[in-house]
Design a protein around this motif. Structure first.
Motif, PDB file in Angstrom:
ATOM      1  N   LEU A  72      -9.199 -21.026  -4.935  1.00 27.61           N
ATOM      2  CA  LEU A  72      -8.149 -20.023  -5.082  1.00 27.61           C
ATOM      3  C   LEU A  72      -7.596 -19.681  -3.710  1.00 27.61           C
ATOM      4  CD1 LEU A  72      -6.706 -18.056  -7.092  1.00 27.61           C
ATOM      5  CD2 LEU A  72      -8.476 -16.377  -6.512  1.00 27.61           C
ATOM      6  N   LYS A  73      -6.261 -19.732  -3.592  1.00 27.38           N
ATOM      7  CA  LYS A  73      -5.604 -19.417  -2.326  1.00 27.38           C
ATOM      8  C   LYS A  73      -5.085 -17.984  -2.362  1.00 27.38           C
ATOM      9  CE  LYS A  73      -2.208 -21.313   0.920  1.00 27.38           C
ATOM     10  NZ  LYS A  73      -1.218 -22.418   1.131  1.00 27.38           N
ATOM     11  N   ILE A  74      -5.368 -17.233  -1.307  1.00 27.23           N
ATOM     12  CA  ILE A  74      -4.897 -15.848  -1.200  1.00 27.23           C
ATOM     13  C   ILE A  74      -3.829 -15.758  -0.113  1.00 27.23           C
ATOM     14  CG2 ILE A  74      -5.546 -13.439  -0.848  1.00 27.23           C
ATOM     15  CD1 ILE A  74      -6.871 -14.641  -3.270  1.00 27.23           C
ATOM     16  N   LEU A  75      -2.699 -15.160  -0.465  1.00 21.00           N
ATOM     17  CA  LEU A  75      -1.590 -14.974   0.470  1.00 21.00           C
ATOM     18  C   LEU A  75      -1.320 -13.486   0.655  1.00 21.00           C
ATOM     19  CD1 LEU A  75       0.829 -17.717  -0.962  1.00 21.00           C
ATOM     20  CD2 LEU A  75      -0.775 -17.939   0.941  1.00 21.00           C
ATOM     21  N   PRO A  76      -0.730 -13.093   1.782  1.00 16.75           N
ATOM     22  CA  PRO A  76      -0.525 -11.670   2.055  1.00 16.75           C
ATOM     23  C   PRO A  76       0.758 -11.105   1.442  1.00 16.75           C
ATOM     24  CG  PRO A  76       0.156 -12.950   3.944  1.00 16.75           C
ATOM     25  CD  PRO A  76      -0.394 -13.937   2.942  1.00 16.75           C
ATOM     26  N   GLY A  77       0.708  -9.826   1.136  1.00 18.52           N
ATOM     27  CA  GLY A  77       1.887  -9.123   0.647  1.00 18.52           C
ATOM     28  C   GLY A  77       1.577  -7.648   0.504  1.00 18.52           C
ATOM     29  N   MET A  78       2.501  -6.906  -0.054  1.00 14.53           N
ATOM     30  CA  MET A  78       2.308  -5.490  -0.364  1.00 14.53           C
ATOM     31  C   MET A  78       3.158  -5.143  -1.571  1.00 14.53           C
ATOM     32  SD  MET A  78       2.496  -3.340   3.215  1.00 14.53           S
ATOM     33  CE  MET A  78       1.180  -3.359   4.443  1.00 14.53           C
ATOM     34  N   GLU A  79       2.737  -4.110  -2.280  1.00 11.83           N
ATOM     35  CA  GLU A  79       3.574  -3.470  -3.291  1.00 11.83           C
ATOM     36  C   GLU A  79       4.154  -2.228  -2.634  1.00 11.83           C
ATOM     37  OE1 GLU A  79       3.315  -1.811  -7.896  1.00 11.83           O
ATOM     38  OE2 GLU A  79       1.483  -2.207  -6.770  1.00 11.83           O
ATOM     39  N   VAL A  80       5.406  -2.337  -2.212  1.00 13.03           N
ATOM     40  CA  VAL A  80       6.022  -1.315  -1.378  1.00 13.03           C
ATOM     41  C   VAL A  80       6.687  -0.244  -2.245  1.00 13.03           C
ATOM     42  CG1 VAL A  80       7.727  -0.861   0.431  1.00 13.03           C
ATOM     43  CG2 VAL A  80       6.390  -2.998   0.467  1.00 13.03           C
ATOM     44  N   HIS A  81       6.228   0.977  -2.101  1.00  9.90           N
ATOM     45  CA  HIS A  81       6.804   2.094  -2.840  1.00  9.90           C
ATOM     46  C   HIS A  81       8.207   2.371  -2.307  1.00  9.90           C
ATOM     47  CE1 HIS A  81       6.112   5.345  -5.686  1.00  9.90           C
ATOM     48  NE2 HIS A  81       6.729   6.168  -4.860  1.00  9.90           N
ATOM     49  N   LEU A  82       9.151   2.587  -3.228  1.00  8.12           N
ATOM     50  CA  LEU A  82      10.522   2.834  -2.808  1.00  8.12           C
ATOM     51  C   LEU A  82      10.650   4.246  -2.237  1.00  8.12           C
ATOM     52  CD1 LEU A  82      13.763   1.611  -4.244  1.00  8.12           C
ATOM     53  CD2 LEU A  82      13.578   4.073  -3.905  1.00  8.12           C
ATOM     54  N   THR A  83      10.894   4.307  -0.950  1.00 10.04           N
ATOM     55  CA  THR A  83      11.129   5.561  -0.249  1.00 10.04           C
ATOM     56  C   THR A  83      12.426   5.420   0.544  1.00 10.04           C
ATOM     57  OG1 THR A  83       9.808   4.767   1.615  1.00 10.04           O
ATOM     58  CG2 THR A  83       8.677   6.116  -0.042  1.00 10.04           C
ATOM     59  N   LEU A  84      12.908   6.535   1.070  1.00  9.29           N
ATOM     60  CA  LEU A  84      14.162   6.494   1.820  1.00  9.29           C
ATOM     61  C   LEU A  84      14.087   5.579   3.040  1.00  9.29           C
ATOM     62  CD1 LEU A  84      15.241  10.239   1.625  1.00  9.29           C
ATOM     63  CD2 LEU A  84      16.590   8.277   0.849  1.00  9.29           C
ATOM     64  N   ASP A  85      12.892   5.427   3.620  1.00  4.65           N
ATOM     65  CA  ASP A  85      12.756   4.621   4.831  1.00  4.65           C
ATOM     66  C   ASP A  85      12.155   3.238   4.570  1.00  4.65           C
ATOM     67  OD1 ASP A  85      10.187   5.410   4.185  1.00  4.65           O
ATOM     68  OD2 ASP A  85       9.599   5.808   6.264  1.00  4.65           O
ATOM     69  N   ALA A  86      12.172   2.775   3.299  1.00  2.47           N
ATOM     70  CA  ALA A  86      11.553   1.485   2.964  1.00  2.47           C
ATOM     71  C   ALA A  86      12.178   0.334   3.751  1.00  2.47           C
ATOM     72  CB  ALA A  86      11.660   1.218   1.465  1.00  2.47           C
ATOM     73  N   LYS A  92      11.533 -12.810   3.136  1.00  2.00           N
ATOM     74  CA  LYS A  92      12.573 -13.121   2.148  1.00  2.00           C
ATOM     75  C   LYS A  92      12.503 -12.278   0.879  1.00  2.00           C
ATOM     76  CE  LYS A  92      14.452 -16.412   4.575  1.00  2.00           C
ATOM     77  NZ  LYS A  92      15.816 -16.240   5.129  1.00  2.00           N
ATOM     78  N   TYR A  93      11.298 -11.899   0.444  1.00  2.00           N
ATOM     79  CA  TYR A  93      11.140 -11.146  -0.805  1.00  2.00           C
ATOM     80  C   TYR A  93      10.199  -9.977  -0.595  1.00  2.00           C
ATOM     81  CZ  TYR A  93      13.171 -15.237  -3.154  1.00  2.00           C
ATOM     82  OH  TYR A  93      14.006 -16.251  -3.551  1.00  2.00           O
ATOM     83  N   VAL A  94      10.534  -8.847  -1.242  1.00  2.00           N
ATOM     84  CA  VAL A  94       9.624  -7.693  -1.206  1.00  2.00           C
ATOM     85  C   VAL A  94       9.362  -7.246  -2.639  1.00  2.00           C
ATOM     86  CG1 VAL A  94      11.525  -6.025  -0.961  1.00  2.00           C
ATOM     87  CG2 VAL A  94       9.196  -5.377  -0.309  1.00  2.00           C
ATOM     88  N   LEU A  95       8.096  -6.936  -2.931  1.00  2.00           N
ATOM     89  CA  LEU A  95       7.720  -6.364  -4.219  1.00  2.00           C
ATOM     90  C   LEU A  95       7.910  -4.858  -4.113  1.00  2.00           C
ATOM     91  CD1 LEU A  95       6.536  -7.105  -7.015  1.00  2.00           C
ATOM     92  CD2 LEU A  95       4.284  -6.566  -6.074  1.00  2.00           C
ATOM     93  N   LEU A  96       8.858  -4.330  -4.864  1.00  2.00           N
ATOM     94  CA  LEU A  96       9.293  -2.945  -4.719  1.00  2.00           C
ATOM     95  C   LEU A  96       8.917  -2.151  -5.959  1.00  2.00           C
ATOM     96  CD1 LEU A  96      10.922  -1.475  -2.457  1.00  2.00           C
ATOM     97  CD2 LEU A  96      12.967  -1.865  -3.840  1.00  2.00           C
ATOM     98  N   GLU A  97       8.262  -1.021  -5.751  1.00  2.00           N
ATOM     99  CA  GLU A  97       7.769  -0.202  -6.857  1.00  2.00           C
ATOM    100  C   GLU A  97       8.481   1.142  -6.903  1.00  2.00           C
ATOM    101  OE1 GLU A  97       3.428   1.309  -8.466  1.00  2.00           O
ATOM    102  OE2 GLU A  97       3.830   1.439  -6.319  1.00  2.00           O
ATOM    103  N   PHE A  98       8.966   1.506  -8.109  1.00  2.00           N
ATOM    104  CA  PHE A  98       9.540   2.828  -8.332  1.00  2.00           C
ATOM    105  C   PHE A  98       8.431   3.828  -8.682  1.00  2.00           C
ATOM    106  CE2 PHE A  98      13.432   0.428  -9.989  1.00  2.00           C
ATOM    107  CZ  PHE A  98      14.146   0.614  -8.812  1.00  2.00           C
ATOM    108  N   PRO A  99       8.708   5.126  -8.537  1.00  2.00           N
ATOM    109  CA  PRO A  99       7.806   6.114  -9.137  1.00  2.00           C
ATOM    110  C   PRO A  99       7.695   5.857 -10.638  1.00  2.00           C
ATOM    111  CG  PRO A  99       9.417   7.173  -7.701  1.00  2.00           C
ATOM    112  CD  PRO A  99       9.856   5.749  -7.839  1.00  2.00           C
ATOM    113  N   MET A 100       6.613   6.288 -11.257  1.00  2.00           N
ATOM    114  CA  MET A 100       6.363   5.971 -12.660  1.00  2.00           C
ATOM    115  C   MET A 100       7.371   6.600 -13.614  1.00  2.00           C
ATOM    116  SD  MET A 100       2.203   6.188 -13.007  1.00  2.00           S
ATOM    117  CE  MET A 100       2.337   5.900 -14.783  1.00  2.00           C
TER     118      MET A 100
END
Length: 270
Positions: free
Chosen positions: A73-87, A104-112
């Motif tokens: 299994l290969k593991i690559l880095p990233g984040m689940e970035v919460h959408l804030t004004l300074d994102a 190139k791509y960001v995983l962007l999360e809204f508040p629930m």
């Protein structure tokens, strides 16, 4: 398959609590047929926030552990970035990670519970920096559940969409399951990912979800959502959005009586 949303790194956020849990999750992933995981710990200022270098180090350490255990299994880095004004600024500064650190791509999360009023502006700022937003599990956002048109408009702005495997299989309830399957039929979904946090309460379910999508739109499209498109993300390659059908309502007055499901059902009866 490639899982681009997973909380497998130990001792980072509300995902794997220790290395033993990470190893158990990795073994489950391999059993499911997952070959690559982008580790995406939460990036929420003042709640869960780990600097870029710490994530890169944690990924390297976990990869060494998996290799030692003989897990392919290969593991690559990233984040689940919460959408804030300074994102956008945090991404530009490198304190928030793009997926596989390609820029190139960001995983962007809204508040629930809602989609913030400033979302459009922040998304625009992110895209100006050459980064494509991938919206994490929008089918579980209360405002989008009530008004799917909000998600359609975000796609028109250039966002891609990732839904959770468990949403397709019914783990979050029948209403979210139906809505997510409707999103797949409409062509709104670009990725299926696990959002796994542990081996039991929040497992992968990616293979099961892929089979659900095969029944809905065919095997070729299902593979694109769990392999083809995620592979392009890992390489920082462009992803072409296919035909996206609009969410339509008919007999608007009846929507008030029967809810949003009436509109979706009316659409598919055409």
């Amino acid at each position: 398959m490639i899982d681009l949303h997973c909380h497998i790194l130990p001792n980072i956020d509300d995902g794997a609590k220790d290395q033993a849990i990470s190893l158990e999750m990795a073994a489950k992933a391999v059993q499911e047929g997952i070959t690559t995981i982008i580790a995406t710990p939460h990036c929420i200022p003042e709640v869960y926030f780990t600097e870029r270098q710490a994530i890169l180090s944690a990924v390297a350490e976990l990869q060494k552990l998996l290799d030692g255990a003989g897990l392919p299994l290969k593991i690559l880095p990233g984040m689940e970035v919460h959408l804030t004004l300074d994102a956008a600024q945090r991404l530009a500064q490198g304190s928030a990670l793009t997926l596989n650190d390609t820029g190139k791509y960001v995983l962007l999360e809204f508040p629930m519970n809602h989609v913030p009023a400033y979302s459009g502006q922040v998304i625009f700022e992110i895209m100006l920096k050459g980064i494509k937003p991938i919206l994490a599990h929008p089918e579980r956002n209360r405002e989008i559940i009530e008004s799917p048109q909000v998600l359609y408009q975000l796609q028109e702005k250039g966002c891609l969409v990732q839904v959770t495997a468990g949403s397709l299989t019914g783990r979050f309830g029948s209403k979210i399951q139906q809505l997510t399957q409707d999103f797949v039929r409409l062509g709104w979904v670009d990725f299926i990912a696990s959002d796994a946090h542990d081996p039991i309460k929040r497992p992968f379910l990616l293979r099961e979800a892929r089979l659900v999508v095969e029944e809905l739109v065919g095997r070729e499209r299902a593979l694109q959502l769990v392999l083809g498109n995620p592979e392009k993300v890992t390489k920082g390659e462009a992803i072409g959005k296919g035909e996206v059908l609009p969410y339509q309502l008919t007999r608007g007055e009846k929507r008030k009586k029967k809810g949003l499901w009436y509109g979706l059902q009316s659409f598919f009866r055409k």
